[in-house]
Scaffold this motif. Structure first.
Motif, PDB file in Angstrom:
ATOM      1  N   SER A 157       9.733  31.889 -28.788  1.00  0.00           N
ATOM      2  CA  SER A 157       8.583  32.823 -28.824  1.00  0.00           C
ATOM      3  C   SER A 157       8.071  32.794 -30.279  1.00  0.00           C
ATOM      4  N   ASP A 292       3.479  32.616 -26.544  1.00  0.00           N
ATOM      5  CA  ASP A 292       3.509  34.109 -26.346  1.00  0.00           C
ATOM      6  C   ASP A 292       4.035  34.508 -24.931  1.00  0.00           C
ATOM      7  N   LYS A 294       3.975  36.497 -22.762  1.00  0.00           N
ATOM      8  CA  LYS A 294       2.861  36.998 -21.899  1.00  0.00           C
ATOM      9  C   LYS A 294       2.049  35.697 -21.177  1.00  0.00           C
TER      10      LYS A 294
END
Length: 462
Positions: A157, A292, A294
Motif C-alpha cells: 500500500s 490504494d 480502496k
C-alpha cells in the motif's frame, strides 16, 4: 492430345500456386534487424510457404511511412514495432483493421481486455501490443536486509511504501533516488478511472479535479518534504558549477553515484532501463507502484505495438506474422527463447521482453528466465495493468500536455501555485485541445473507413 495437354497445363498451374511462396515485407529498426531475421526463421518453420523480408524504418516509424508514400514507394506489409502516435498513420489510411482476423481467434482470450482494446478507433482494432514495459520501483534487497527491514509484499500500500522510505532515510542512506514524473504516473494508480496525467480514456478527457492527479500531487509533496528522502533532490548544479559541494556530495561523497553504490533503497524506473539496471552490483527486485487499498492493484504499463499496412497484397499472411510476434504462444515463446540464448550477465538475462499475453505456455517459459521475480508476478496479474502511454492513441495529446498541463504541473511542483486552485482551469484548456483534435481525427477516419473497401478492391483486383 490437346485435351491432355490442357489438363497437364492446368495441373502445373495449380501445383505452382499451391507450393509457391508468398513474400511479405516487415519494417524494423536497424539495431533489431539481425534479431528479427532469426525470428522470421522461426516463423518459417511453422509457415514455410511465407517468406519474410525486412526493410529498415528510420529515423522513426511515422517519418519512414511518410517518406515512403511521398517517394511513391511501397509500404511494408507489417510494421513490427512502434511507440509513436498510431493516430497519424490511421488518419492517413495506411493501417489495416485487424478485426476480420481476430474475430474467432482462440489465442486472443489470453490478451487482457485493456491491452487488446488499447489501439481501437471507432470499434475497429488497428494494432496489437508487441511488447510491454512496466514502470515501477526497483528495491535494493541487500540494503533492505542491512537495515533490518522485511521484504514487502508486491501488493503493498501507499502507507507501507511511505514507511519503508522513511525507515531507510538516515544520515547515510536515502529512501528513493528520484520522483520525477512520479505524480503523473501515480495518477493512473490512485484513481480507478484515470491514467497518465489524470486522463480518463473512457470519456477521452483530462480529469485533474476528480481523477488521480490531486492525490498523486499530495503524495509526492509529502515525500519530498522529508529531508534527505529523495537523494537526487540533494543535488545542486549551481553550487557544483561554483566548485562547491552540494548536500548530495556531502552525504554520499564528491563523485558518488548513491543508487549504484547501494546507498539508496529504491529506484523509480521502468523495465526499459534494463540495459544498465542489470549491471547493478547488488541484489534487487522489481515492484509495482504502491496501491490504494480502496482501489486495488493498478500498475502502469507502456505498450509497443505492431500493425499491418492497408496496402498489403497478402493480409492473411501478414496477420500470421503479426500474430506470431504479438500473441501467438508459439511465436512469443520462440522470441523469448531467442533472447534467452544471448546468455546471462551479472547473473541476469541480458535480453528479454514482457509479452502481452497470459497464455499458460508463455507464462511457464517466462518464469524460467533470470529476471526479477516481481516482473514475473506482474505478468500473471496483467489484467490489472493500466496503460499510461496515451500519446500513442489520443489525438492532440502532446499539445494538450506539453503546452497546457506541463507548465502548470511545474509551477505546482515548485510550490508557486496550488494544484487544487488551478486544476479546473487547466483541464478545461487541455480538454479543448483534445476535443478539437479528436474532431479533426474523426473526420479523417470517417473518410479513411469509407475509402478502405475501394482500396482493397483495387489491390486485390476485384
Amino acid at each position: 492430345m490437346k485435351r491432355r495437354f490442357w489438363i497437364l497445363a492446368m495441373l502445373l498451374v495449380v501445383s505452382i500456386s499451391l507450393f509457391a511462396k508468398v513474400t511479405i515485407t516487415a519494417s524494423v529498426w536497424s539495431w533489431d534487424l539481425e534479431k528479427y531475421k532469426k525470428i522470421a526463421a522461426e516463423f518459417s518453420k511453422i509457415y514455410p510457404d511465407i517468406e519474410v523480408q525486412f526493410v529498415v524504418n528510420e529515423p522513426d516509424v511515422n517519418s519512414f511511412l511518410t517518406a515512403q508514400v511521398a517517394a511513391k514507394k511501397p509500404l511494408p506489409d507489417v510494421v513490427v514495432q512502434s511507440w509513436e502516435a498510431l493516430s497519424y498513420p490511421v488518419s492517413q489510411g495506411w493501417v489495416y483493421p485487424l478485426d476480420e482476423f481476430l474475430k474467432n481467434d482462440a489465442d486472443l482470450k489470453y490478451v487482457p481486455k485493456g491491452l487488446k482494446e488499447a489501439f481501437m478507433y471507432n470499434k475497429k482494432t488497428y494494432a496489437m501490443p508487441e511488447r510491454l514495459h512496466f514502470q515501477g520501483i526497483y528495491i535494493n534487497l541487500d540494503l533492505l536486509k542491512k537495515l533490518n527491514l522485511m521484504k514487502p509484499p508486491y501488493e503493498w500500500s501507499v502507507e507501507q511504501f511511505k514507511l519503508y522510505l522513511r525507515k531507510s532515510t538516515t544520515r547515510e542512506y536515502s529512501g528513493i533516488n528520484h520522483l520525477w514524473d512520479f505524480d503523473n504516473v501515480m495518477s493512473a494508480v490512485l484513481n480507478k478511472n484515470t491514467t497518465f496525467w489524470s486522463f480518463n480514456p473512457t470519456k477521452m478527457e483530462f480529469d485533474l479535479v476528480n481523477g488521480g492527479w490531486l492525490p498523486a500531487i499530495k503524495l509526492q509533496k509529502e515525500l519530498k518534504s522529508i529531508p534527505g528522502l529523495v537523494s537526487d533532490d540533494l543535488k545542486n548544479d549551481e553550487l557544483r558549477n561554483k566548485g562547491e559541494m552540494d548536500d548530495y556530495q556531502k552525504k554520499f561523497g564528491k563523485d558518488a553515484d548513491a543508487f549504484r553504490e547501494s546507498k539508496v533503497l529504491m529506484g523509480f524506473h521502468g523495465t526499459w532501463d534494463w540495459n544498465w539496471i542489470h549491471t547493478l552490483p547488488w541484489n534487487f527486485d522489481f515492484y509495482p507502484l504502491p496501491l490504494d487499498p480502496k482501489i486495488g492493484l493498478r500498475f502502469p504499463v507502456h505498450i509497443n505495438y505492431a500493425f499491418i499496412t492497408s496496402t498489403t497484397k497478402y493480409p492473411k499472411e501478414a496477420f500470421l506474422f503479426l500474430k506470431f510476434l504479438t500473441f501467438d504462444p508459439n511465436g512469443v515463446v520462440a522470441r523469448l527463447k531467442l533472447d534467452n540464448s544471448t546468455g546471462l550477465e551479472n547473473g541476469w538475462n541480458k535480453d528479454w521482453f514482457i509479452p502481452a499475453t497470459m497464455h499458460p505456455d508463455v507464462i511457464n517459459y517466462f518464469d524460467t528466465l533470470k529476471i526479477p521475480d516481481g516482473v514475473k508476478w506482474l505478468l500473471k496479474k496483467l489484467d490489472k495493468a493500466v496503460r499510461v502511454d496515451m500519446w500513442t492513441t489520443v489525438p492532440g495529446w502532446d499539445q494538450a500536455t506539453w503546452d497546457v498541463i506541463f507548465p502548470v504541473n511545474e509551477k505546482v511542483r515548485k510550490g508557486e501555485v496550488q494544484a487544487e486552485v488551478v486544476a479546473a482551469e487547466t483541464q478545461e484548456k487541455a480538454n479543448k485541445i483534445i476535443k478539437e483534435a479528436l474532431a479533426e481525427f474523426t473526420k479523417k477516419l470517417t473518410e479513411v473507413e469509407k475509402k478502405f473497401p475501394e482500396l482493397r478492391e483495387q489491390i486485390e483486383g476485384k
